[in-house]
Design an enzyme around this catalytic site. Structure first.
Site, PDB file in Angstrom:
ATOM      1  N   ASP A 252       0.790  -1.273   0.118  1.00 32.72           N
ATOM      2  CA  ASP A 252       0.223   0.556   0.508  1.00 32.72           C
ATOM      3  C   ASP A 252       1.080   1.303   0.333  1.00 32.72           C
ATOM      4  O   ASP A 252       0.700   2.220   0.304  1.00 32.72           O
ATOM      5  CB  ASP A 252      -0.873  -0.522   1.649  1.00 32.72           C
ATOM      6  CG  ASP A 252      -2.115  -0.944   1.312  1.00 32.72           C
ATOM      7  OD1 ASP A 252      -2.276  -1.290   0.113  1.00 32.72           O
ATOM      8  OD2 ASP A 252      -2.572  -1.833   2.038  1.00 32.72           O
ATOM      9  N   ASP A 287      -5.070   0.524  11.172  1.00 28.84           N
ATOM     10  CA  ASP A 287      -5.685  -1.273  10.493  1.00 28.84           C
ATOM     11  C   ASP A 287      -4.459  -2.349  11.133  1.00 28.84           C
ATOM     12  O   ASP A 287      -3.531  -2.411  10.651  1.00 28.84           O
ATOM     13  CB  ASP A 287      -5.524  -1.182   9.530  1.00 28.84           C
ATOM     14  CG  ASP A 287      -5.957  -2.034   8.607  1.00 28.84           C
ATOM     15  OD1 ASP A 287      -6.849  -3.175   9.415  1.00 28.84           O
ATOM     16  OD2 ASP A 287      -5.987  -2.464   7.239  1.00 28.84           O
ATOM     17  N   GLU A 336      -8.840   0.584  13.215  1.00 27.04           N
ATOM     18  CA  GLU A 336      -9.229  -0.720  11.929  1.00 27.04           C
ATOM     19  C   GLU A 336      -9.161  -1.961  12.792  1.00 27.04           C
ATOM     20  O   GLU A 336      -7.785  -2.656  12.945  1.00 27.04           O
ATOM     21  CB  GLU A 336      -8.738  -0.793  11.253  1.00 27.04           C
ATOM     22  CG  GLU A 336     -10.036  -1.271   9.827  1.00 27.04           C
ATOM     23  CD  GLU A 336      -8.923  -1.160   8.068  1.00 27.04           C
ATOM     24  OE1 GLU A 336      -9.392  -1.989   7.533  1.00 27.04           O
ATOM     25  OE2 GLU A 336      -8.904   0.511   8.025  1.00 27.04           O
ATOM     26  N   ASP A 361     -13.431  -3.398   8.896  1.00 29.85           N
ATOM     27  CA  ASP A 361     -13.448  -4.456   7.311  1.00 29.85           C
ATOM     28  C   ASP A 361     -13.843  -5.757   7.727  1.00 29.85           C
ATOM     29  O   ASP A 361     -14.621  -6.208   7.018  1.00 29.85           O
ATOM     30  CB  ASP A 361     -11.756  -3.967   7.265  1.00 29.85           C
ATOM     31  CG  ASP A 361     -11.374  -4.633   6.138  1.00 29.85           C
ATOM     32  OD1 ASP A 361     -11.982  -4.852   4.968  1.00 29.85           O
ATOM     33  OD2 ASP A 361     -10.232  -5.052   5.670  1.00 29.85           O
ATOM     34  N   LYS A 386     -15.096  -0.869   1.509  1.00 27.88           N
ATOM     35  CA  LYS A 386     -14.629  -1.888  -0.693  1.00 27.88           C
ATOM     36  C   LYS A 386     -15.270  -2.473  -1.349  1.00 27.88           C
ATOM     37  O   LYS A 386     -16.348  -3.617  -1.237  1.00 27.88           O
ATOM     38  CB  LYS A 386     -13.941  -3.325   0.148  1.00 27.88           C
ATOM     39  CG  LYS A 386     -12.936  -2.621   0.602  1.00 27.88           C
ATOM     40  CD  LYS A 386     -12.223  -3.433   1.229  1.00 27.88           C
ATOM     41  CE  LYS A 386     -10.457  -3.063   2.056  1.00 27.88           C
ATOM     42  NZ  LYS A 386      -9.662  -4.410   2.568  1.00 27.88           N
ATOM     43  N   SER A 413     -12.647   2.490   0.561  1.00 25.75           N
ATOM     44  CA  SER A 413     -11.207   1.960   1.171  1.00 25.75           C
ATOM     45  C   SER A 413     -10.684   1.730  -0.734  1.00 25.75           C
ATOM     46  O   SER A 413     -11.764   1.220  -1.690  1.00 25.75           O
ATOM     47  CB  SER A 413     -10.611   1.112   1.579  1.00 25.75           C
ATOM     48  OG  SER A 413     -10.420   0.583   1.615  1.00 25.75           O
ATOM     49  N   ARG A 415      -8.189  -0.936  -2.294  1.00 31.52           N
ATOM     50  CA  ARG A 415      -7.575  -2.394  -2.168  1.00 31.52           C
ATOM     51  C   ARG A 415      -5.979  -2.465  -2.276  1.00 31.52           C
ATOM     52  O   ARG A 415      -5.426  -1.547  -3.404  1.00 31.52           O
ATOM     53  CB  ARG A 415      -7.996  -4.022  -3.255  1.00 31.52           C
ATOM     54  CG  ARG A 415      -9.707  -3.974  -3.310  1.00 31.52           C
ATOM     55  CD  ARG A 415     -10.186  -3.786  -1.831  1.00 31.52           C
ATOM     56  NE  ARG A 415      -9.178  -5.282  -1.108  1.00 31.52           N
ATOM     57  CZ  ARG A 415     -10.349  -5.933  -0.992  1.00 31.52           C
ATOM     58  NH1 ARG A 415     -11.221  -6.756  -1.325  1.00 31.52           N
ATOM     59  NH2 ARG A 415      -9.714  -7.515  -0.005  1.00 31.52           N
ATOM     60  N   CYS A 416      -5.468  -3.954  -1.897  1.00 27.39           N
ATOM     61  CA  CYS A 416      -4.108  -3.868  -2.116  1.00 27.39           C
ATOM     62  C   CYS A 416      -3.292  -3.560  -3.816  1.00 27.39           C
ATOM     63  O   CYS A 416      -2.700  -3.262  -4.126  1.00 27.39           O
ATOM     64  CB  CYS A 416      -3.109  -5.168  -1.632  1.00 27.39           C
ATOM     65  SG  CYS A 416      -3.708  -6.314  -1.510  1.00 27.39           S
TER      66      CYS A 416
END
Length: 475
Positions: A252, A287, A336, A361, A386, A413, A415-416
């Site tokens: 990220d 997170d 988170e 999440d 997401k 959010s 995503r990776c």
């Protein structure tokens, strides 16, 4: 349908005559261009074709890109993906052939779009987003979109949304706001990833991310500046303490210095903030992604350490005490996934302490049933949205409404596994999410979202409102 039948159906002869008369009245220097533009507005937009292809995301893994065509243009969308799919979220359709992209190819999803979805949507008005999304849901006929693939469905849903905005001649965020019934647009507070750990990096830090939130900024433009400057000060701090290798980045974009404890990571970030003039105008978020290191009912904070001491194997109660101490010692405003996705009791206990925002999440996975349960049990007070976990624009709007009705915060959010599609920036503004988590303030796939927010703020001008200190509801 013959040409004459088409002309008669859409009354084009009359519309052409009207366009010519309008050009004469306007005394336009380019009557052909004027008539062409006039006719584009006079003829309703319809979807004529949907074509998909396989591209690569930021992790070098295949994903789906869609070109949706109307009689007025082409509109492109691509979808992100996570490093895994949870059991409660919509299903990405992948080929599974280990000999091609290690099983991660998405040619089945692409084929579903080109052969099934395209045929079902041809002729539809792109402005009726919820009808389009419902048609996609009905075509799939499964609870988790496993037949056509959530990656296929979402790509088409986003592309249709862009086409709808174009037909209405409004910005994308305005179109989505209209769909959701929102009247005011809010620029979200960005949660910039600055240090990566957990499964996103090779260091020994157990938690997944440490983030900074410029809640004290007056505008999004200033918030981006604050995030970027702090990120570069952090790079200098890490270089001094851990050497240049500590400035390698995780998935990220956060730095990955050789740190092993949460406190060590927070101390480094605090030092970087201290080198700026911003101080208490920047809050910290973490997170934890605790599901990744939960074993039974215990949490192994040394799950990445090669030489485990056995001293960091904590109970849920121990974790609550740790979070309480961290919130006292550091300006932590958001945590988170502090516990495992099935550890409802400790999530509820910690949330009820009211120490900070508690974001769901893995606990929620953007799943309406999980969200409903969490609202009922007070297991968290903020939704991490997401969109690929739910699969359509329509369903994303609906779960955000659920969260807001419960007076929750909302964090849109990334995503990776990202692409350069900036759709979530418009989504965050349109839905009044007040928070966006889109990675570090660097690298193209993340900056695409942040830079789009800059443009939106500029476009809104005096009407632009930055969430700032009002970044989350008072629970």
């Amino acid at each position: 349908m013959s040409v004459q039948d088409y002309l008669d159906k859409h009354m084009l002869s009359r519309k052409i005559e009207d366009a010519v008369n309008a050009a004469v009245r306007a005394k336009t220097p380019d009557p052909i261009l004027f008539i062409s533009n006039h006719m584009k507005k006079a003829v309703p937009s319809v979807i004529t074709k949907v074509k998909a292809r396989q591209i690569l995301n930021s992790r070098g893994i295949p994903t789906v890109e869609v070109d949706l065509f109307t009689n007025k243009g082409m509109f492109r969308a691509s979808v992100p993906s996570g490093d895994s799919t949870g059991m409660y979220e919509a299903v990405e359709l992948r080929d599974g052939d280990k000999g091609i992209y290690l099983g991660n190819a998405v040619t089945k999803a692409v084929k579903n779009i080109n052969e099934k979805i395209s045929e079902a949507l041809v002729g539809m008005d792109p402005t009726v987003q919820f009808q389009i999304d419902q048609a996609l849901i009905d075509l799939d006929r499964t609870e988790k979109k496993s037949e056509l693939g959530a990656n296929a469905i979402l790509a088409v849903s986003i592309a249709a949304c862009k086409a709808g905005a174009s037909e209405k001649e409004v910005p994308l965020y305005k179109h989505i706001a209209d769909l959701s019934g929102k009247t005011n647009s809010i620029l979200p507070v960005p949660a910039f990833t600055v240090i990566s750990g957990g499964k996103h990096s090779g260091n020994s830090l157990p938690i997944q991310d440490i983030m900074i939130l410029p809640t004290g900024a007056g505008r999004f433009e200033e918030a981006l500046q604050m995030g970027s400057e702090t990120y570069h000060h952090l790079k200098a701090v890490i270089t001094e303490k851990y050497g240049a290798n500590g400035c390698n980045v995780g998935e990220d974009g956060g730095f990955t210095p050789n740190i092993s404890s949460v406190r060590e990571g927070l101390d480094v970030v605090q030092e970087a903030i201290g080198r700026t003039a911003y101080n208490d105008r920047i809050k910290i978020g973490i997170d934890v992604a605790a599901t990744d290191f939960c074993i039974g009912t215990k949490y192994d904070l040394e799950f990445k350490s090669p030489n485990k001491s056995g001293q960091n194997f904590k109970s849920g109660e121990d974790m609550i005490q740790m979070y309480k101490d961290l919130c006292i010692d550091y300006p932590i405003a958001s945590i988170e996934d502090p516990f495992d996705k099935e550890d409802w009791e400790h999530n509820k206990h910690f949330c009820n302490l009211g120490l900070c925002q508690v974001v769901g999440d893995d606990l929620l996975m953007s799943n309406p049933k999980r969200i409903e349960r969490a609202i009922h049990e007070s297991a968290c007070n903020s939704l991490l949205l997401k969109i690929n976990q739910i699969g359509t624009v329509k369903e994303a709007v609906e779960v955000v409404k659920m969260a807001k009705k419960a007076h929750w915060g909302v964090v849109v959010s990334h995503r990776c596994g990202e692409t350069d599609d900036s759709f979530i920036a418009d989504l965050a503004v349109a839905l009044g999410a007040a928070q966006i988590k889109a990675g570090a303030p660097c690298r193209g796939e993340w900056l695409a979202k942040y830079n789009k927010l800059l443009r939106i703020e500029e476009e809104l001008g005096d009407q632009a409102m930055y969430a700032g200190e009002d970044w989350r509801p008072l629970c």
